[in-house]
Design a protein around this motif. Structure first.
Motif, PDB file in Angstrom:
ATOM      1  N   LEU A 231       1.062  -0.681  -0.105  1.00  0.00           N
ATOM      2  CA  LEU A 231      -0.402  -0.465   0.188  1.00  0.00           C
ATOM      3  C   LEU A 231       0.781   1.111   0.134  1.00  0.00           C
ATOM      4  CD1 LEU A 231      -3.162   0.963  -0.006  1.00  0.00           C
ATOM      5  CD2 LEU A 231      -2.740   1.371   2.475  1.00  0.00           C
ATOM      6  N   MET A 232       2.377   1.609   0.695  1.00  0.00           N
ATOM      7  CA  MET A 232       2.719   2.463   1.076  1.00  0.00           C
ATOM      8  C   MET A 232       3.883   2.975  -0.191  1.00  0.00           C
ATOM      9  SD  MET A 232       2.537   4.218   3.712  1.00  0.00           S
ATOM     10  CE  MET A 232       3.436   5.128   3.212  1.00  0.00           C
ATOM     11  N   LYS A 233       3.830   1.559  -0.930  1.00  0.00           N
ATOM     12  CA  LYS A 233       3.993   2.123  -2.601  1.00  0.00           C
ATOM     13  C   LYS A 233       3.806   2.561  -3.759  1.00  0.00           C
ATOM     14  CE  LYS A 233       8.012  -1.410  -2.436  1.00  0.00           C
ATOM     15  NZ  LYS A 233       8.442  -2.680  -2.598  1.00  0.00           N
ATOM     16  N   ALA A 234       2.730   1.639  -3.636  1.00  0.00           N
ATOM     17  CA  ALA A 234       0.670   2.262  -4.148  1.00  0.00           C
ATOM     18  C   ALA A 234       0.756   3.939  -3.459  1.00  0.00           C
ATOM     19  CB  ALA A 234       0.323   1.613  -3.770  1.00  0.00           C
ATOM     20  N   LEU A 235       0.892   4.137  -2.415  1.00  0.00           N
ATOM     21  CA  LEU A 235       0.252   5.872  -2.297  1.00  0.00           C
ATOM     22  C   LEU A 235       1.607   7.181  -2.959  1.00  0.00           C
ATOM     23  CD1 LEU A 235      -1.334   4.660   1.082  1.00  0.00           C
ATOM     24  CD2 LEU A 235      -2.162   5.241  -0.836  1.00  0.00           C
ATOM     25  N   GLU A 236       2.508   6.873  -2.649  1.00  0.00           N
ATOM     26  CA  GLU A 236       3.790   7.517  -2.767  1.00  0.00           C
ATOM     27  C   GLU A 236       4.259   7.590  -4.298  1.00  0.00           C
ATOM     28  OE1 GLU A 236       6.215   9.160  -1.840  1.00  0.00           O
ATOM     29  OE2 GLU A 236       5.633   8.448  -0.647  1.00  0.00           O
ATOM     30  N   TRP A 237       3.383   6.264  -4.984  1.00  0.00           N
ATOM     31  CA  TRP A 237       3.093   6.907  -6.634  1.00  0.00           C
ATOM     32  C   TRP A 237       2.185   7.396  -7.425  1.00  0.00           C
ATOM     33  CZ3 TRP A 237      -0.636   4.868  -9.753  1.00  0.00           C
ATOM     34  CH2 TRP A 237      -0.077   5.085 -10.858  1.00  0.00           C
ATOM     35  N   CYS A 238       1.381   8.167  -6.167  1.00  0.00           N
ATOM     36  CA  CYS A 238      -0.014   8.266  -7.116  1.00  0.00           C
ATOM     37  C   CYS A 238      -0.047   9.513  -6.838  1.00  0.00           C
ATOM     38  CB  CYS A 238      -1.565   7.054  -6.548  1.00  0.00           C
ATOM     39  SG  CYS A 238      -1.581   7.180  -5.202  1.00  0.00           S
ATOM     40  N   ASP A 239      -1.170  10.686  -7.343  1.00  0.00           N
ATOM     41  CA  ASP A 239      -1.985  11.760  -7.421  1.00  0.00           C
ATOM     42  C   ASP A 239      -3.330  11.391  -6.597  1.00  0.00           C
ATOM     43  OD1 ASP A 239       0.545  13.371  -8.856  1.00  0.00           O
ATOM     44  OD2 ASP A 239      -1.005  12.226 -10.346  1.00  0.00           O
ATOM     45  N   VAL A 240      -3.870  10.180  -6.493  1.00  0.00           N
ATOM     46  CA  VAL A 240      -4.871  10.236  -5.760  1.00  0.00           C
ATOM     47  C   VAL A 240      -4.968   8.948  -5.066  1.00  0.00           C
ATOM     48  CG1 VAL A 240      -7.650  10.263  -7.104  1.00  0.00           C
ATOM     49  CG2 VAL A 240      -6.346  11.811  -7.726  1.00  0.00           C
ATOM     50  N   ALA A 241      -5.530   7.971  -4.841  1.00  0.00           N
ATOM     51  CA  ALA A 241      -5.293   7.043  -4.066  1.00  0.00           C
ATOM     52  C   ALA A 241      -7.583   6.925  -3.794  1.00  0.00           C
ATOM     53  CB  ALA A 241      -5.539   6.908  -2.824  1.00  0.00           C
ATOM     54  N   ASN A 242      -7.830   5.758  -4.776  1.00  0.00           N
ATOM     55  CA  ASN A 242      -9.735   4.678  -4.743  1.00  0.00           C
ATOM     56  C   ASN A 242      -9.714   4.660  -4.043  1.00  0.00           C
ATOM     57  OD1 ASN A 242     -12.460   5.244  -5.313  1.00  0.00           O
ATOM     58  ND2 ASN A 242     -12.414   5.467  -7.292  1.00  0.00           N
ATOM     59  N   MET A 243     -10.137   4.569  -2.895  1.00  0.00           N
ATOM     60  CA  MET A 243     -10.680   3.364  -1.612  1.00  0.00           C
ATOM     61  C   MET A 243     -11.149   2.518  -2.230  1.00  0.00           C
ATOM     62  SD  MET A 243      -7.120   4.017  -0.680  1.00  0.00           S
ATOM     63  CE  MET A 243      -7.316   2.682   0.930  1.00  0.00           C
ATOM     64  N   LEU A 244     -11.902   1.103  -2.552  1.00  0.00           N
ATOM     65  CA  LEU A 244     -12.424   0.278  -2.559  1.00  0.00           C
ATOM     66  C   LEU A 244     -12.812  -0.698  -0.991  1.00  0.00           C
ATOM     67  CD1 LEU A 244     -12.421  -1.049  -6.282  1.00  0.00           C
ATOM     68  CD2 LEU A 244     -13.435   1.546  -5.381  1.00  0.00           C
ATOM     69  N   ARG A 245     -13.690  -1.000  -1.414  1.00  0.00           N
ATOM     70  CA  ARG A 245     -14.541  -1.328   0.179  1.00  0.00           C
ATOM     71  C   ARG A 245     -14.527  -2.953  -0.326  1.00  0.00           C
ATOM     72  NH1 ARG A 245     -20.215  -3.469  -0.100  1.00  0.00           N
ATOM     73  NH2 ARG A 245     -20.603  -2.719  -1.872  1.00  0.00           N
TER      74      ARG A 245
END
Ligand code: CP
Length: 336
Positions: A231-245
Protein backbone atom coordinates in the motif's frame (compact mmCIF):
# COMPACT_ATOMS: atom_id res chain seq x y z
CA UNK A 1 -41.56 46.11 -29.11
CA UNK A 2 -40.94 44.81 -32.68
CA UNK A 3 -37.22 44.71 -31.87
CA UNK A 4 -37.96 42.64 -28.72
CA UNK A 5 -40.20 40.26 -30.67
CA UNK A 6 -37.50 39.82 -33.36
CA UNK A 7 -34.87 39.18 -30.69
CA UNK A 8 -36.96 36.59 -28.86
CA UNK A 9 -37.79 34.78 -32.14
CA UNK A 10 -34.16 34.69 -33.18
CA UNK A 11 -33.17 33.28 -29.79
CA UNK A 12 -35.77 30.50 -30.21
CA UNK A 13 -34.45 29.78 -33.71
CA UNK A 14 -30.95 29.85 -32.24
CA UNK A 15 -31.99 27.31 -29.63
CA UNK A 16 -33.48 24.98 -32.28
CA UNK A 17 -30.40 25.41 -34.45
CA UNK A 18 -28.17 24.59 -31.47
CA UNK A 19 -30.23 21.47 -30.85
CA UNK A 20 -29.72 20.30 -34.46
CA UNK A 21 -26.00 20.99 -34.46
CA UNK A 22 -25.21 19.97 -30.87
CA UNK A 23 -22.57 17.22 -30.58
CA UNK A 24 -24.06 13.84 -29.74
CA UNK A 25 -22.98 10.67 -28.00
CA UNK A 26 -21.81 7.78 -30.17
CA UNK A 27 -24.28 5.42 -28.44
CA UNK A 28 -28.02 5.20 -27.61
CA UNK A 29 -27.40 3.36 -24.31
CA UNK A 30 -24.89 3.66 -21.48
CA UNK A 31 -24.00 0.02 -20.89
CA UNK A 32 -20.39 0.49 -19.86
CA UNK A 33 -17.41 2.82 -20.21
CA UNK A 34 -15.77 0.31 -22.57
CA UNK A 35 -18.24 1.36 -25.28
CA UNK A 36 -17.63 5.13 -24.91
CA UNK A 37 -15.12 7.19 -26.87
CA UNK A 38 -12.95 9.83 -25.12
CA UNK A 39 -15.07 12.42 -27.01
CA UNK A 40 -18.24 10.94 -25.46
CA UNK A 41 -16.72 11.32 -21.99
CA UNK A 42 -15.60 14.91 -22.65
CA UNK A 43 -19.10 15.72 -23.98
CA UNK A 44 -20.69 14.30 -20.80
CA UNK A 45 -18.28 16.38 -18.69
CA UNK A 46 -18.97 19.65 -20.51
CA UNK A 47 -22.73 19.02 -20.27
CA UNK A 48 -22.27 18.20 -16.55
CA UNK A 49 -20.44 21.55 -16.11
CA UNK A 50 -23.59 23.29 -17.39
CA UNK A 51 -25.86 21.28 -15.10
CA UNK A 52 -23.59 21.97 -12.12
CA UNK A 53 -24.29 25.66 -12.74
CA UNK A 54 -28.04 24.90 -12.71
CA UNK A 55 -27.67 23.00 -9.42
CA UNK A 56 -26.17 26.12 -7.78
CA UNK A 57 -29.27 28.21 -8.61
CA UNK A 58 -32.16 28.72 -6.15
CA UNK A 59 -34.42 26.78 -8.58
CA UNK A 60 -32.33 23.72 -9.42
CA UNK A 61 -34.43 22.57 -12.34
CA UNK A 62 -34.62 22.77 -16.14
CA UNK A 63 -37.60 21.80 -18.33
CA UNK A 64 -35.51 19.83 -20.87
CA UNK A 65 -37.01 16.34 -20.36
CA UNK A 66 -40.63 17.08 -19.55
CA UNK A 67 -41.63 14.76 -22.42
CA UNK A 68 -39.58 11.82 -21.07
CA UNK A 69 -40.50 9.08 -18.57
CA UNK A 70 -37.70 7.21 -16.82
CA UNK A 71 -38.02 3.96 -14.85
CA UNK A 72 -35.43 3.25 -12.17
CA UNK A 73 -35.24 -0.55 -11.77
CA UNK A 74 -33.16 -1.60 -8.79
CA UNK A 75 -32.80 -5.35 -8.35
CA UNK A 76 -29.93 -4.75 -5.86
CA UNK A 77 -29.55 -2.42 -2.88
CA UNK A 78 -28.41 1.14 -3.43
CA UNK A 79 -28.39 4.46 -1.61
CA UNK A 80 -26.23 6.91 -3.60
CA UNK A 81 -26.85 5.73 -7.16
CA UNK A 82 -30.59 5.39 -6.78
CA UNK A 83 -31.14 8.76 -5.06
CA UNK A 84 -28.73 10.48 -7.42
CA UNK A 85 -30.48 9.16 -10.57
CA UNK A 86 -33.89 10.06 -9.20
CA UNK A 87 -32.77 13.60 -8.33
CA UNK A 88 -31.07 13.98 -11.73
CA UNK A 89 -34.26 12.90 -13.53
CA UNK A 90 -36.42 15.25 -11.46
CA UNK A 91 -34.01 18.17 -11.96
CA UNK A 92 -34.47 17.59 -15.72
CA UNK A 93 -38.30 17.60 -15.27
CA UNK A 94 -38.67 13.97 -16.43
CA UNK A 95 -41.50 11.81 -15.08
CA UNK A 96 -40.02 9.14 -12.80
CA UNK A 97 -41.20 5.69 -11.71
CA UNK A 98 -39.26 3.64 -9.18
CA UNK A 99 -39.14 -0.12 -8.96
CA UNK A 100 -37.56 -2.14 -6.20
CA UNK A 101 -37.22 -5.90 -6.76
CA UNK A 102 -37.78 -6.63 -3.07
CA UNK A 103 -41.34 -5.25 -3.26
CA UNK A 104 -42.24 -6.50 -6.76
CA UNK A 105 -43.66 -9.49 -8.66
CA UNK A 106 -40.05 -10.67 -9.28
CA UNK A 107 -40.63 -12.36 -5.93
CA UNK A 108 -43.47 -14.31 -7.61
CA UNK A 109 -41.19 -15.61 -10.36
CA UNK A 110 -41.55 -12.95 -13.09
CA UNK A 111 -38.54 -12.78 -15.47
CA UNK A 112 -36.44 -9.67 -16.06
CA UNK A 113 -37.72 -9.26 -19.63
CA UNK A 114 -41.37 -9.71 -18.62
CA UNK A 115 -40.94 -7.22 -15.78
CA UNK A 116 -39.34 -4.66 -18.07
CA UNK A 117 -41.80 -5.20 -20.93
CA UNK A 118 -44.69 -4.60 -18.53
CA UNK A 119 -43.08 -1.37 -17.36
CA UNK A 120 -42.36 -0.29 -20.94
CA UNK A 121 -46.02 -0.88 -21.90
CA UNK A 122 -46.72 2.06 -19.62
CA UNK A 123 -44.79 4.20 -22.20
CA UNK A 124 -41.43 4.47 -20.48
CA UNK A 125 -38.65 5.97 -22.63
CA UNK A 126 -35.56 5.22 -20.54
CA UNK A 127 -34.60 2.53 -18.04
CA UNK A 128 -31.93 2.89 -15.35
CA UNK A 129 -31.12 -0.58 -14.06
CA UNK A 130 -29.00 -2.09 -11.30
CA UNK A 131 -28.82 -5.87 -11.36
CA UNK A 132 -26.62 -8.56 -9.80
CA UNK A 133 -25.88 -10.28 -13.14
CA UNK A 134 -22.93 -9.07 -15.23
CA UNK A 135 -24.18 -8.27 -18.76
CA UNK A 136 -27.81 -7.74 -17.68
CA UNK A 137 -27.91 -4.15 -19.01
CA UNK A 138 -26.56 -5.24 -22.40
CA UNK A 139 -29.01 -8.16 -22.48
CA UNK A 140 -31.89 -5.77 -21.80
CA UNK A 141 -30.75 -3.32 -24.49
CA UNK A 142 -31.16 -6.08 -27.08
CA UNK A 143 -34.69 -6.99 -25.90
CA UNK A 144 -36.41 -3.61 -25.51
CA UNK A 145 -36.64 -0.34 -27.43
CA UNK A 146 -36.06 2.02 -24.46
CA UNK A 147 -32.67 3.65 -23.80
CA UNK A 148 -30.83 1.66 -21.11
CA UNK A 149 -28.48 3.07 -18.48
CA UNK A 150 -26.42 0.57 -16.51
CA UNK A 151 -26.46 1.56 -12.81
CA UNK A 152 -24.18 -1.38 -11.90
CA UNK A 153 -24.31 -4.95 -13.25
CA UNK A 154 -22.76 -7.42 -10.82
CA UNK A 155 -18.95 -7.43 -10.92
CA UNK A 156 -18.92 -5.99 -14.45
CA UNK A 157 -19.35 -2.19 -14.84
CA UNK A 158 -20.73 0.86 -13.01
CA UNK A 159 -20.27 3.50 -15.71
CA UNK A 160 -21.86 6.54 -14.06
CA UNK A 161 -19.72 5.96 -10.93
CA UNK A 162 -16.56 6.03 -13.06
CA UNK A 163 -17.76 9.16 -14.88
CA UNK A 164 -18.44 11.02 -11.64
CA UNK A 165 -15.12 9.82 -10.21
CA UNK A 166 -13.15 11.08 -13.22
CA UNK A 167 -15.19 14.31 -13.26
CA UNK A 168 -14.31 14.86 -9.57
CA UNK A 169 -10.58 14.30 -10.27
CA UNK A 170 -10.78 16.79 -13.17
CA UNK A 171 -12.50 19.29 -10.85
CA UNK A 172 -9.90 18.91 -8.04
CA UNK A 173 -6.71 18.58 -10.14
CA UNK A 174 -7.64 20.53 -13.30
CA UNK A 175 -7.44 17.52 -15.60
CA UNK A 176 -7.26 13.72 -15.61
CA UNK A 177 -4.65 13.43 -18.36
CA UNK A 178 -1.21 12.48 -17.03
CA UNK A 179 -2.45 11.89 -13.47
CA UNK A 180 -1.57 8.73 -11.54
CA UNK A 181 -4.54 7.00 -9.92
CA UNK A 182 -4.23 4.06 -7.49
CA UNK A 183 -7.36 1.92 -7.06
CA UNK A 184 -6.99 0.08 -3.75
CA UNK A 185 -8.94 -2.89 -2.38
CA UNK A 186 -11.15 -5.67 -3.70
CA UNK A 187 -10.51 -5.28 -7.42
CA UNK A 188 -11.78 -8.77 -8.33
CA UNK A 189 -15.36 -8.18 -7.18
CA UNK A 190 -15.56 -4.47 -8.03
CA UNK A 191 -17.53 -3.04 -10.97
CA UNK A 192 -16.27 0.41 -9.93
CA UNK A 193 -12.66 -0.70 -10.52
CA UNK A 194 -13.22 -1.93 -14.08
CA UNK A 195 -15.25 1.12 -15.15
CA UNK A 196 -12.66 3.43 -13.54
CA UNK A 197 -9.80 1.68 -15.35
CA UNK A 198 -11.52 2.14 -18.74
CA UNK A 199 -12.55 5.73 -18.04
CA UNK A 200 -9.26 6.98 -16.59
CA UNK A 201 -7.20 5.37 -19.36
CA UNK A 202 -9.45 6.82 -22.07
CA UNK A 203 -8.79 10.24 -20.53
CA UNK A 204 -5.00 9.71 -20.50
CA UNK A 205 -4.36 8.81 -16.82
CA UNK A 206 -2.04 6.07 -15.54
CA UNK A 207 -3.77 3.48 -13.36
CA UNK A 208 -2.40 1.17 -10.67
CA UNK A 209 -4.39 -1.43 -8.73
CA UNK A 210 -3.33 -2.38 -5.21
CA UNK A 211 -4.61 -5.08 -2.87
CA UNK A 212 -4.00 -8.60 -1.64
CA UNK A 213 -3.09 -11.12 -4.38
CA UNK A 214 -6.38 -12.93 -3.71
CA UNK A 215 -8.39 -9.80 -4.61
CA UNK A 216 -6.54 -8.82 -7.80
CA UNK A 217 -7.62 -10.64 -11.01
CA UNK A 218 -4.73 -12.67 -12.46
CA UNK A 219 -4.94 -11.11 -15.96
CA UNK A 220 -5.51 -7.49 -14.90
CA UNK A 221 -2.14 -6.40 -16.39
CA UNK A 222 -3.57 -7.10 -19.85
CA UNK A 223 -5.71 -3.97 -19.33
CA UNK A 224 -2.49 -1.91 -19.14
CA UNK A 225 -2.59 -1.22 -15.40
CA UNK A 226 0.27 -1.50 -12.91
CA UNK A 227 -0.13 -3.93 -10.00
CA UNK A 228 1.20 -3.32 -6.49
CA UNK A 229 0.68 -5.28 -3.28
CA UNK A 230 2.42 -2.79 -0.95
CA UNK A 231 0.00 0.00 0.00
CA UNK A 232 2.71 2.53 0.91
CA UNK A 233 4.42 2.08 -2.48
CA UNK A 234 1.09 2.59 -4.25
CA UNK A 235 0.31 5.71 -2.22
CA UNK A 236 3.80 7.14 -2.81
CA UNK A 237 3.35 6.59 -6.59
CA UNK A 238 -0.10 8.14 -7.00
CA UNK A 239 -1.76 11.57 -7.16
CA UNK A 240 -5.14 10.09 -6.23
CA UNK A 241 -6.05 7.01 -4.17
CA UNK A 242 -9.51 5.53 -4.74
CA UNK A 243 -10.18 3.30 -1.72
CA UNK A 244 -12.67 0.51 -2.48
CA UNK A 245 -14.82 -1.48 -0.10
CA UNK A 246 -14.45 -5.22 0.41
CA UNK A 247 -17.38 -6.53 -1.68
CA UNK A 248 -18.52 -9.18 0.80
CA UNK A 249 -21.90 -9.59 -0.93
CA UNK A 250 -20.22 -10.71 -4.18
CA UNK A 251 -17.44 -12.88 -2.73
CA UNK A 252 -17.68 -16.66 -2.77
CA UNK A 253 -18.64 -17.47 0.82
CA UNK A 254 -16.61 -20.72 0.65
CA UNK A 255 -13.36 -18.85 -0.09
CA UNK A 256 -11.25 -17.02 2.52
CA UNK A 257 -9.65 -14.12 0.64
CA UNK A 258 -7.83 -12.74 3.72
CA UNK A 259 -7.58 -13.91 7.36
CA UNK A 260 -9.71 -11.15 8.96
CA UNK A 261 -10.97 -7.59 8.40
CA UNK A 262 -8.55 -6.49 11.14
CA UNK A 263 -5.58 -7.90 9.21
CA UNK A 264 -6.91 -6.39 5.95
CA UNK A 265 -7.10 -2.97 7.64
CA UNK A 266 -3.54 -3.34 8.98
CA UNK A 267 -2.15 -4.03 5.49
CA UNK A 268 -4.49 -2.15 3.13
CA UNK A 269 -6.43 0.34 5.27
CA UNK A 270 -5.67 4.04 4.84
CA UNK A 271 -5.16 5.93 8.09
CA UNK A 272 -3.73 9.34 9.04
CA UNK A 273 -0.34 7.90 9.96
CA UNK A 274 0.15 6.43 6.47
CA UNK A 275 -1.13 9.62 4.81
CA UNK A 276 1.23 11.82 6.80
CA UNK A 277 4.23 9.56 6.07
CA UNK A 278 3.95 10.32 2.32
CA UNK A 279 6.33 12.76 0.60
CA UNK A 280 3.43 14.58 -1.13
CA UNK A 281 -0.28 15.29 -0.60
CA UNK A 282 -2.65 12.95 -2.40
CA UNK A 283 -6.38 13.19 -3.09
CA UNK A 284 -8.55 10.57 -1.38
CA UNK A 285 -11.66 9.09 -3.02
CA UNK A 286 -14.18 6.41 -2.13
CA UNK A 287 -17.29 5.40 -4.12
CA UNK A 288 -19.22 4.50 -0.94
CA UNK A 289 -20.63 2.93 1.06
CA UNK A 290 -17.63 3.34 3.41
CA UNK A 291 -16.66 0.76 6.01
CA UNK A 292 -14.98 3.15 8.44
CA UNK A 293 -12.00 1.54 10.13
CA UNK A 294 -11.58 -1.12 7.43
CA UNK A 295 -10.48 0.38 4.08
CA UNK A 296 -10.33 3.94 5.43
CA UNK A 297 -10.37 5.57 8.86
CA UNK A 298 -12.80 8.36 9.77
CA UNK A 299 -10.07 11.01 10.12
CA UNK A 300 -8.94 10.33 6.52
CA UNK A 301 -12.47 10.05 5.08
CA UNK A 302 -13.40 13.40 6.67
CA UNK A 303 -10.07 15.17 5.99
CA UNK A 304 -9.53 18.07 3.58
CA UNK A 305 -7.69 15.68 1.24
CA UNK A 306 -10.88 13.65 0.82
CA UNK A 307 -13.29 14.48 -2.04
CA UNK A 308 -15.78 11.75 -1.12
CA UNK A 309 -18.75 14.10 -0.72
CA UNK A 310 -17.75 16.05 -3.86
CA UNK A 311 -18.08 12.74 -5.71
CA UNK A 312 -21.64 12.36 -4.42
CA UNK A 313 -22.50 15.98 -5.30
CA UNK A 314 -21.03 15.66 -8.80
CA UNK A 315 -22.96 12.43 -9.32
CA UNK A 316 -26.21 14.37 -9.81
CA UNK A 317 -24.76 16.72 -12.47
CA UNK A 318 -22.99 13.87 -14.28
CA UNK A 319 -26.13 11.70 -14.30
CA UNK A 320 -28.20 14.67 -15.52
CA UNK A 321 -25.72 14.99 -18.39
CA UNK A 322 -25.89 11.29 -19.26
CA UNK A 323 -29.71 11.22 -19.19
CA UNK A 324 -30.00 14.49 -21.14
CA UNK A 325 -27.55 13.37 -23.85
CA UNK A 326 -29.11 9.90 -24.20
CA UNK A 327 -32.57 11.52 -24.48
CA UNK A 328 -31.30 13.41 -27.56
CA UNK A 329 -30.62 9.98 -29.14
CA UNK A 330 -34.17 8.63 -28.71
CA UNK A 331 -35.49 8.03 -32.25
CA UNK A 332 -38.41 10.26 -33.26
CA UNK A 333 -38.15 12.45 -30.18
CA UNK A 334 -38.85 16.10 -31.00
CA UNK A 335 -36.71 18.75 -29.34
CA UNK A 336 -38.71 20.55 -26.64
N1 CP B 1 -21.36 3.98 -5.10
C1 CP B 1 -22.50 3.25 -5.15
O1 CP B 1 -22.82 2.59 -6.15
O2 CP B 1 -23.24 3.32 -4.00
P1 CP B 1 -24.69 2.64 -3.81
O3 CP B 1 -24.48 1.14 -3.81
O4 CP B 1 -25.20 3.16 -2.49
O5 CP B 1 -25.54 3.05 -4.96
Amino acid sequence: MEKRRRKSRSSIIGKRHRKMTEPQLSTRHLLGIRHLTPQDIELIFSQADEFKEVLRRPIKKVPSLRDITVANLFFENSTRTRLSFELAEKRLSADVVNFSAAASSVKKGETLVDTVNNILSMKVDMVVMRHASPGSAEFLSKKVTAAIINAGDGTHEHPTQALLDAYSIRERLGSVKGKKIAIVGDITHSRVALSNIYCLQKLGAEVMVCGPTTLIPRHIRSLGVKVEHDLMKALEWCDVANMLRIQLERQDSNVRYFPSQREYAMLFGLDKERLEALSHKIVIMHPGPINRGVEITSDVADSDQSIILDQVENGVAVRMAVIYLLAQMIPGRRAV
